[in-house]
Motif scaffolding. Structure first.
Motif, short mmCIF file in Angstrom:
data_model
loop_
_atom_site.label_atom_id
_atom_site.label_comp_id
_atom_site.label_asym_id
_atom_site.label_seq_id
_atom_site.Cartn_x
_atom_site.Cartn_y
_atom_site.Cartn_z
N GLU A 1 0.87 -1.18 0.00
CA GLU A 1 0.00 0.00 0.00
C GLU A 1 0.90 1.23 0.00
O GLU A 1 1.52 1.55 1.00
CB GLU A 1 -0.91 0.02 1.22
N VAL A 2 0.98 1.88 -1.14
CA VAL A 2 1.93 2.98 -1.32
C VAL A 2 1.18 4.23 -1.80
O VAL A 2 0.50 4.21 -2.83
CB VAL A 2 3.02 2.61 -2.35
N HIS A 3 1.31 5.31 -1.06
CA HIS A 3 0.68 6.58 -1.44
C HIS A 3 1.60 7.28 -2.45
O HIS A 3 2.22 8.31 -2.16
CB HIS A 3 0.46 7.43 -0.19
N LEU A 4 1.62 6.72 -3.65
CA LEU A 4 2.59 7.14 -4.65
C LEU A 4 2.32 8.55 -5.16
O LEU A 4 3.24 9.34 -5.36
CB LEU A 4 2.59 6.13 -5.81
N ARG A 5 1.05 8.87 -5.40
CA ARG A 5 0.74 10.22 -5.90
C ARG A 5 1.18 11.29 -4.90
O ARG A 5 1.80 12.28 -5.28
CB ARG A 5 -0.76 10.35 -6.18
N GLN A 6 0.86 11.09 -3.64
CA GLN A 6 1.22 12.07 -2.62
C GLN A 6 2.73 12.24 -2.54
O GLN A 6 3.24 13.36 -2.45
CB GLN A 6 0.67 11.65 -1.26
N HIS A 7 3.46 11.12 -2.59
CA HIS A 7 4.92 11.18 -2.48
C HIS A 7 5.52 11.99 -3.63
O HIS A 7 6.34 12.90 -3.40
CB HIS A 7 5.49 9.76 -2.47
N LEU A 8 5.12 11.68 -4.86
CA LEU A 8 5.72 12.36 -6.01
C LEU A 8 5.22 13.80 -6.13
O LEU A 8 5.98 14.69 -6.56
CB LEU A 8 5.43 11.58 -7.28
N ALA A 9 3.96 14.05 -5.77
CA ALA A 9 3.47 15.42 -5.78
C ALA A 9 4.22 16.28 -4.77
O ALA A 9 4.55 17.45 -5.04
CB ALA A 9 1.98 15.44 -5.48
N ASN A 10 4.53 15.70 -3.62
CA ASN A 10 5.31 16.43 -2.62
C ASN A 10 6.73 16.69 -3.10
O ASN A 10 7.31 17.75 -2.82
CB ASN A 10 5.35 15.65 -1.31
N CYS A 11 7.29 15.72 -3.83
CA CYS A 11 8.66 15.87 -4.33
C CYS A 11 8.77 16.91 -5.43
O CYS A 11 9.73 17.69 -5.48
CB CYS A 11 9.18 14.53 -4.85
N PHE A 12 7.79 16.93 -6.32
CA PHE A 12 7.94 17.72 -7.55
C PHE A 12 6.92 18.84 -7.72
O PHE A 12 7.08 19.68 -8.62
CB PHE A 12 7.86 16.79 -8.77
N GLY A 13 5.88 18.86 -6.92
CA GLY A 13 4.89 19.93 -7.06
C GLY A 13 4.12 19.88 -8.36
O GLY A 13 3.70 20.91 -8.88
N LYS A 14 3.93 18.69 -8.90
CA LYS A 14 3.21 18.50 -10.16
C LYS A 14 1.99 17.61 -9.92
O LYS A 14 1.99 16.76 -9.03
CB LYS A 14 4.11 17.82 -11.21
N PRO A 15 0.95 17.75 -10.74
CA PRO A 15 -0.17 16.80 -10.66
C PRO A 15 0.29 15.42 -11.10
O PRO A 15 1.08 15.28 -12.05
CB PRO A 15 -1.21 17.39 -11.62
N VAL A 16 -0.17 14.39 -10.41
CA VAL A 16 0.25 13.01 -10.67
C VAL A 16 -1.00 12.16 -10.88
O VAL A 16 -1.96 12.26 -10.10
CB VAL A 16 1.07 12.45 -9.49
N TYR A 17 -0.99 11.34 -11.92
CA TYR A 17 -2.12 10.48 -12.25
C TYR A 17 -1.63 9.04 -12.39
O TYR A 17 -0.57 8.79 -12.99
CB TYR A 17 -2.78 10.94 -13.55
N LEU A 18 -2.40 8.10 -11.86
CA LEU A 18 -1.98 6.70 -11.82
C LEU A 18 -3.04 5.79 -12.44
O LEU A 18 -4.24 6.05 -12.35
CB LEU A 18 -1.77 6.24 -10.37
#
Length: 294
Positions: free
Chosen positions: A88-105
């Motif tokens: 169970e990985v909150h991948l969108r939140q992690h990458l959005a926090n890293c890069f400040g971009k919208p993330v879609y999975l």
């Protein structure tokens, strides 16, 4: 998809292929291995580090295809194949926090289908299935020009349907060659390319089984096209005969006759499709997309 730049990321169990997509072209790319057996936090950190050089200020969003269940609404991936720590990985939140971009999975089969719809042979069709023939059997569904992902992006798991003594995946993926002959599909592909009679017979048998899977897809969805991706699809010329032999027995011949079945001709379909997830989420299609300018 306009001239915006998007980052498409195809996450595999052991490798990641990522690239910048602009106007339907992969203009920059990177490939790297994942520490598949490492702790969750380490894999997330390594992923962000590897992607960082690609995420420039003009990148409008990040799209990701993952081989597992995906909670698209909340950006959470579950049970990623071959990465034990990713339950169970909150991948969108992690990458959005890293890069400040919208993330879609979404899952990787969905990304493949979206890539074909946006940029490949799927463009003219309102209803199509992207069927990934690799180590397993996955499918992405386009219905009325839109991706249909279902609960946790699990729609289209035809490979799990019971078939003969096992499942469709056992007979309609790379598993077939290993279980049936003890040798991987690459061996049989090489032999078939030389005209080896035994190899051609093995591929014909595979095609007949795949044709039965297409029966089920036609019963359930009646798409206009089924586009084949994954490593096994490279042998289409060798299993085409067996496949159409099975399709010839479909009880609604007018449906089967109108079906287009073809191997993907689109390079990097998974990465292109992952990037296209950004476009579909931001501005859903209501009609067939236009092909990118040459």
């Amino acid at each position: 998809m306009s001239s915006s730049k998007y980052l498409g990321v195809d996450i595999g169990g052991t490798k990641v292929h990522a690239g910048i997509v602009q106007a339907g072209e992969l203009v920059q790319e990177v490939r790297f291995e994942t520490s598949a057996n490492a702790p969750k936090a380490q894999i997330l950190s390594e992923l962000a580090q590897q992607l960082a050089p690609l995420v420039t200020a003009d990148v409008a969003g990040i799209g990701i295809g993952v081989p597992g269940l995906v909670d698209e609404a909340n950006g959470i991936v579950h049970n990623v194949q071959n990465i034990p720590a990713w339950r169970e990985v909150h991948l969108r939140q992690h990458l959005a926090n890293c890069f400040g971009k919208p993330v879609y999975l979404s899952n990787d089969a969905n990304a493949f289908a979206v890539g074909e719809k946006m940029y490949g042979q799927g463009q003219p069709y309102a209803n199509l299935v992207g069927l990934a023939l690799g180590t397993g059997l996955g499918a992405g569904l386009i219905i009325n020009h839109q991706l249909h992902a279902g609960t946790l992006a699990s729609a289209g798991e035809f490979g799990m349907i019971p078939y003969l003594d096992k499942t469709l995946e056992d007979y309609c993926s790379g598993k077939f060659f290993v279980q049936r002959t003890g040798q991987p599909g690459a061996v049989w592909h090489a032999r078939a390319a030389q005209g080896d009679a035994e190899a051609l017979a093995v591929y014909t048998e595979f095609g007949r089984h795949l044709g039965q899977a297409l029966h089920i897809i036609l019963y359930a969805l009646a798409p206009e096209a089924i586009l084949l991706g994954g490593s096994v699809s490279q042998g289409f010329a060798y299993f085409r005969g067996g496949l159409y032999e099975s399709l010839g027995a479909f009880p609604f011949p007018l449906v089967a006759e109108r079906l287009v079945v073809a191997p993907s001709a689109l390079r990097h379909a998974a990465v292109l499709g992952a990037a296209a997830l950004c476009h579909l989420k931001q501005r859903p299609l209501t009609s067939p997309p236009q092909a990118p300018a040459p």
